[in-house]
Design a protein around this motif. Structure first.
Motif, PDB file in Angstrom:
ATOM      1  N   ASN A 102       2.834   2.780  -1.986  1.00 41.74           N
ATOM      2  CA  ASN A 102       2.844   3.609  -3.188  1.00 41.74           C
ATOM      3  C   ASN A 102       1.441   3.947  -3.681  1.00 41.74           C
ATOM      4  O   ASN A 102       1.270   4.819  -4.527  1.00 41.74           O
ATOM      5  CB  ASN A 102       3.616   2.901  -4.312  1.00 41.74           C
ATOM      6  N   GLU A 103       0.444   3.253  -3.141  1.00 41.92           N
ATOM      7  CA  GLU A 103      -0.927   3.461  -3.593  1.00 41.92           C
ATOM      8  C   GLU A 103      -1.712   4.403  -2.692  1.00 41.92           C
ATOM      9  O   GLU A 103      -2.616   5.082  -3.149  1.00 41.92           O
ATOM     10  CB  GLU A 103      -1.657   2.117  -3.672  1.00 41.92           C
ATOM     11  N   LYS A 104      -1.390   4.434  -1.434  1.00 35.31           N
ATOM     12  CA  LYS A 104      -2.158   5.227  -0.473  1.00 35.31           C
ATOM     13  C   LYS A 104      -1.258   6.246   0.204  1.00 35.31           C
ATOM     14  O   LYS A 104      -0.185   5.922   0.682  1.00 35.31           O
ATOM     15  CB  LYS A 104      -2.803   4.325   0.572  1.00 35.31           C
ATOM     16  N   ILE A 114       0.787  -1.236   0.000  1.00 37.39           N
ATOM     17  CA  ILE A 114       0.000   0.000   0.000  1.00 37.39           C
ATOM     18  C   ILE A 114       0.817   1.284   0.000  1.00 37.39           C
ATOM     19  O   ILE A 114       0.264   2.347  -0.262  1.00 37.39           O
ATOM     20  CB  ILE A 114      -0.988   0.031   1.191  1.00 37.39           C
TER      21      ILE A 114
END
Length: 184
Positions: free
Chosen positions: A62-64, A60
């Motif tokens: 890099n995504e959040k 997560i």
């Protein structure tokens, strides 16, 4: 950072903790190093949980934007749950072992039968023996009987001392009404 992560992934949590700590010394605001410290410390106690959280963080981060907050929350939740379980399950039994002056609630119920009343049995032991309660149902029964026999202040003391253990459990919170005389 690569060395710290490598040590962590190998299960060498003490060295990973040291490596992440050195990184934080030079870069005190680096979130990945902070997470590494938390997870390495957790890994010393519980390898599976630490590895699972590390893997989740890697997914997560890099995504959040709030990945650090999510992991912090999960770590706090794990720590809080473990602490509460330990208090609920281990402390009463440990107390019984350490002090040797306690009786299990089931034995106390037998004493009530022998004495003929809760009040008589409780008065006989209240200054010399601890009643070891190991689950919620025993606790509810004990506090209810205390209230019914006129030991209201003592019942309130038990309730106040254990509210953090039971949280918002409605059965336990309802005991306040029982103690105050508002019976179902």
């Amino acid at each position: 950072m690569q060395r710290a992560e490598s040590e962590f992934l190998k299960g060498d949590y003490r060295n990973a903790l040291r490596s992440y700590g050195l990184i934080l010394k030079d870069y005190p605001l680096l979130d990945e190093a902070k997470i590494g410290v938390y997870l390495s410390d957790l890994g010393i106690e519980s390898e599976e949980e630490a590895q699972a959280l590390f893997d989740y963080y890697q997914l997560i981060k890099n995504e959040k934007e709030n990945a650090v907050d999510i992991i912090d929350g999960l770590i706090d939740s794990l720590d809080s749950s473990k602490h509460k379980l330990q208090e609920l399950l281990l402390d009463p039994l440990q107390e019984e072992v350490e002090y040797g002056e306690g009786i299990r609630y089931s034995d106390f119920l037998k004493l009530i039968e022998d004495r003929g009343s809760f009040k008589q049995a409780f008065e006989d032991i209240m200054f010399s023996t601890k009643v070891v309660i190991t689950d919620k149902d025993e606790f509810i029964d004990f506090v209810t009987q205390l209230a019914n026999e006129g030991f209201d202040e003592m019942a309130l003391g038990y309730l106040d001392a254990t509210t953090s253990l039971f949280g918002d459990d409605q059965d336990v919170l309802a005991l306040y009404n029982v103690v105050r005389g508002v019976k179902k």
